[in-house]
Scaffold this motif. Sequence first.
Motif, PDB file in Angstrom:
ATOM      1  N   VAL A 131     -16.675  -0.848   4.763  1.00 44.08           N
ATOM      2  CA  VAL A 131     -15.901  -1.847   5.503  1.00 44.08           C
ATOM      3  C   VAL A 131     -14.614  -1.182   5.985  1.00 44.08           C
ATOM      4  O   VAL A 131     -13.826  -0.687   5.171  1.00 44.08           O
ATOM      5  N   ILE A 132     -14.421  -1.172   7.302  1.00 46.94           N
ATOM      6  CA  ILE A 132     -13.257  -0.520   7.904  1.00 46.94           C
ATOM      7  C   ILE A 132     -12.395  -1.572   8.591  1.00 46.94           C
ATOM      8  O   ILE A 132     -12.907  -2.398   9.370  1.00 46.94           O
ATOM      9  N   LEU A 133     -11.109  -1.564   8.308  1.00 49.00           N
ATOM     10  CA  LEU A 133     -10.159  -2.395   9.030  1.00 49.00           C
ATOM     11  C   LEU A 133      -9.578  -1.534  10.145  1.00 49.00           C
ATOM     12  O   LEU A 133      -8.842  -0.571   9.886  1.00 49.00           O
ATOM     13  N   ALA A 134      -9.939  -1.836  11.377  1.00 52.94           N
ATOM     14  CA  ALA A 134      -9.594  -0.999  12.526  1.00 52.94           C
ATOM     15  C   ALA A 134      -8.429  -1.581  13.307  1.00 52.94           C
ATOM     16  O   ALA A 134      -8.272  -2.796  13.398  1.00 52.94           O
ATOM     17  N   ASN A 135      -7.606  -0.681  13.852  1.00 51.69           N
ATOM     18  CA  ASN A 135      -6.428  -1.111  14.619  1.00 51.69           C
ATOM     19  C   ASN A 135      -5.589  -2.058  13.775  1.00 51.69           C
ATOM     20  O   ASN A 135      -5.046  -3.050  14.260  1.00 51.69           O
ATOM     21  N   ALA A 136      -5.477  -1.728  12.502  1.00 54.56           N
ATOM     22  CA  ALA A 136      -4.917  -2.651  11.513  1.00 54.56           C
ATOM     23  C   ALA A 136      -3.417  -2.833  11.703  1.00 54.56           C
ATOM     24  O   ALA A 136      -2.682  -1.881  11.952  1.00 54.56           O
ATOM     25  N   SER A 161     -13.127   0.383   2.775  1.00 60.83           N
ATOM     26  CA  SER A 161     -13.340   1.833   2.722  1.00 60.83           C
ATOM     27  C   SER A 161     -12.218   2.581   3.414  1.00 60.83           C
ATOM     28  O   SER A 161     -11.858   3.693   3.016  1.00 60.83           O
ATOM     29  N   ARG A 162     -11.696   1.990   4.469  1.00 57.69           N
ATOM     30  CA  ARG A 162     -10.616   2.629   5.221  1.00 57.69           C
ATOM     31  C   ARG A 162      -9.792   1.563   5.927  1.00 57.69           C
ATOM     32  O   ARG A 162     -10.337   0.604   6.462  1.00 57.69           O
ATOM     33  N   ILE A 163      -8.478   1.735   5.882  1.00 58.54           N
ATOM     34  CA  ILE A 163      -7.568   0.918   6.695  1.00 58.54           C
ATOM     35  C   ILE A 163      -6.954   1.860   7.716  1.00 58.54           C
ATOM     36  O   ILE A 163      -6.202   2.770   7.356  1.00 58.54           O
ATOM     37  N   VAL A 164      -7.314   1.681   8.982  1.00 62.60           N
ATOM     38  CA  VAL A 164      -6.837   2.550  10.053  1.00 62.60           C
ATOM     39  C   VAL A 164      -5.720   1.797  10.770  1.00 62.60           C
ATOM     40  O   VAL A 164      -5.973   0.939  11.619  1.00 62.60           O
ATOM     41  N   SER A 187      -3.599   5.721  13.031  1.00 66.37           N
ATOM     42  CA  SER A 187      -4.262   6.225  14.230  1.00 66.37           C
ATOM     43  C   SER A 187      -3.477   5.954  15.505  1.00 66.37           C
ATOM     44  O   SER A 187      -3.737   6.555  16.539  1.00 66.37           O
ATOM     45  N   GLY A 188      -2.502   5.018  15.440  1.00 70.32           N
ATOM     46  CA  GLY A 188      -1.953   4.450  16.669  1.00 70.32           C
ATOM     47  C   GLY A 188      -2.778   3.238  17.054  1.00 70.32           C
ATOM     48  O   GLY A 188      -3.792   2.928  16.422  1.00 70.32           O
ATOM     49  N   SER A 189      -2.371   2.534  18.089  1.00 69.43           N
ATOM     50  CA  SER A 189      -3.073   1.318  18.512  1.00 69.43           C
ATOM     51  C   SER A 189      -4.102   1.633  19.589  1.00 69.43           C
ATOM     52  O   SER A 189      -3.778   2.233  20.622  1.00 69.43           O
TER      53      SER A 189
END
Length: 407
Positions: A131-136, A161-164, A187-189
């Motif tokens: 489970v990835i939280l993207a553009n968090a 699994s990852r908070i980006v 990562s940036g937005s």
Amino acid sequence: MLRLLYRAWKAPAYAARWLERFALFPQQSLNKPIWVHAVSVGETIAAAPLIKSLQQRYPERDIVVTTMTPTGSERVQALFGDSVFHVYAPYDLPSSVKRFLRKIKPEMLIIMETELWPNIVHCTARSGAPVILANARLSERSARGYQRVRFIAQPMLRGLSRIVAQNAADADRFKLAGAEEGRVVVSGSIKFDFSIDSSITTKSHDLKLQWGKNRPVWIAASTHQGEDQPALDAHKKLLKQWPDALLIIVPRHPERFKSVYQLCTRAGYKTAKRSSKDMLDETVQVLLADTMGELMLFYAAADVAFVGGSLIESGGHNPLEPAALKMPVIMGPHIFNFEGICHELSAAGGLKFVGSAELLADRVGEFFEDEPYRQEVGLAANVVVEANRGALDRLLSEIDACMLPKT
């Protein structure tokens, strides 16, 4: 259920497809699906480049896209058609979530921004899918809320699994809320990584010809209740100096189209509705943009952009779309949804803050009066957009690292 009934009363589209919200839909035969969840329109638009990249990167996998709102659903269908499988996300009830997982069998879940639900995260992670939280993003206000319910928030965040995260401040707030430090990256937005349809320029030029090519035009975009009247009051003041000025008003939610139109006409403005294809001649003072999916077109047809959700405590909406079009951006003080982006735009000189209808009129008037200044501010906003591109590639690298091995 009571809330859904209330929403359906306010916006009839909520009355449709209720069963999907409890994962009651036909069993699906999908190949190693990636599930992308985006709550509404803004998250869906932000997710669009990611979804297209996933389709290219993993052509053998099906993409499942869920939303919570009818407007988000409409955007998914308009952007992707049958190339993705789309349903409403299940309500965060254990039975509904488990039923959804049995039917979809996702091999990864990517959640956009902050749409975190404890059962969805827990049950999906327990199934073995990353489970990835993207553009968090996590505002200070939301972080304080997470601290108050840390006994729920911490186990949920540790199921990811990852908070980006969009920036270092967001990353730090997630860690303070209970996320494991080694799973949080910046990562940036990815909202910087959108592209503008090449047809927008031609279509906006056609609109300008209809209402008068040299008219001063400003847009009040994604407005909420409590912002339409200040925009109309500001326009009244502007008309005293620029009698041919045009205001394009774009309510955030379609259920408000009718009430905003009535507000415009009661205020005495000659108002045209986009949906009715009303004549857009030089006598029209206000254009009500009561259609979906055309916001970029209206931005491109205007000279100055006020981005709504910011004069009231809603947190503001995306200022990057007008910035990408080299437009000066104006927002109110409530910007916690885009705090980092707004401050970066402001520091570069591409965004100006206001706190009232009178100040809004003054700001718009400054840009009407001084074209070189308007171009300077618009260019400054655009430079920020171009300088921050690349977050999508960094996010995709994290997705690759978390992807389950092919079986």
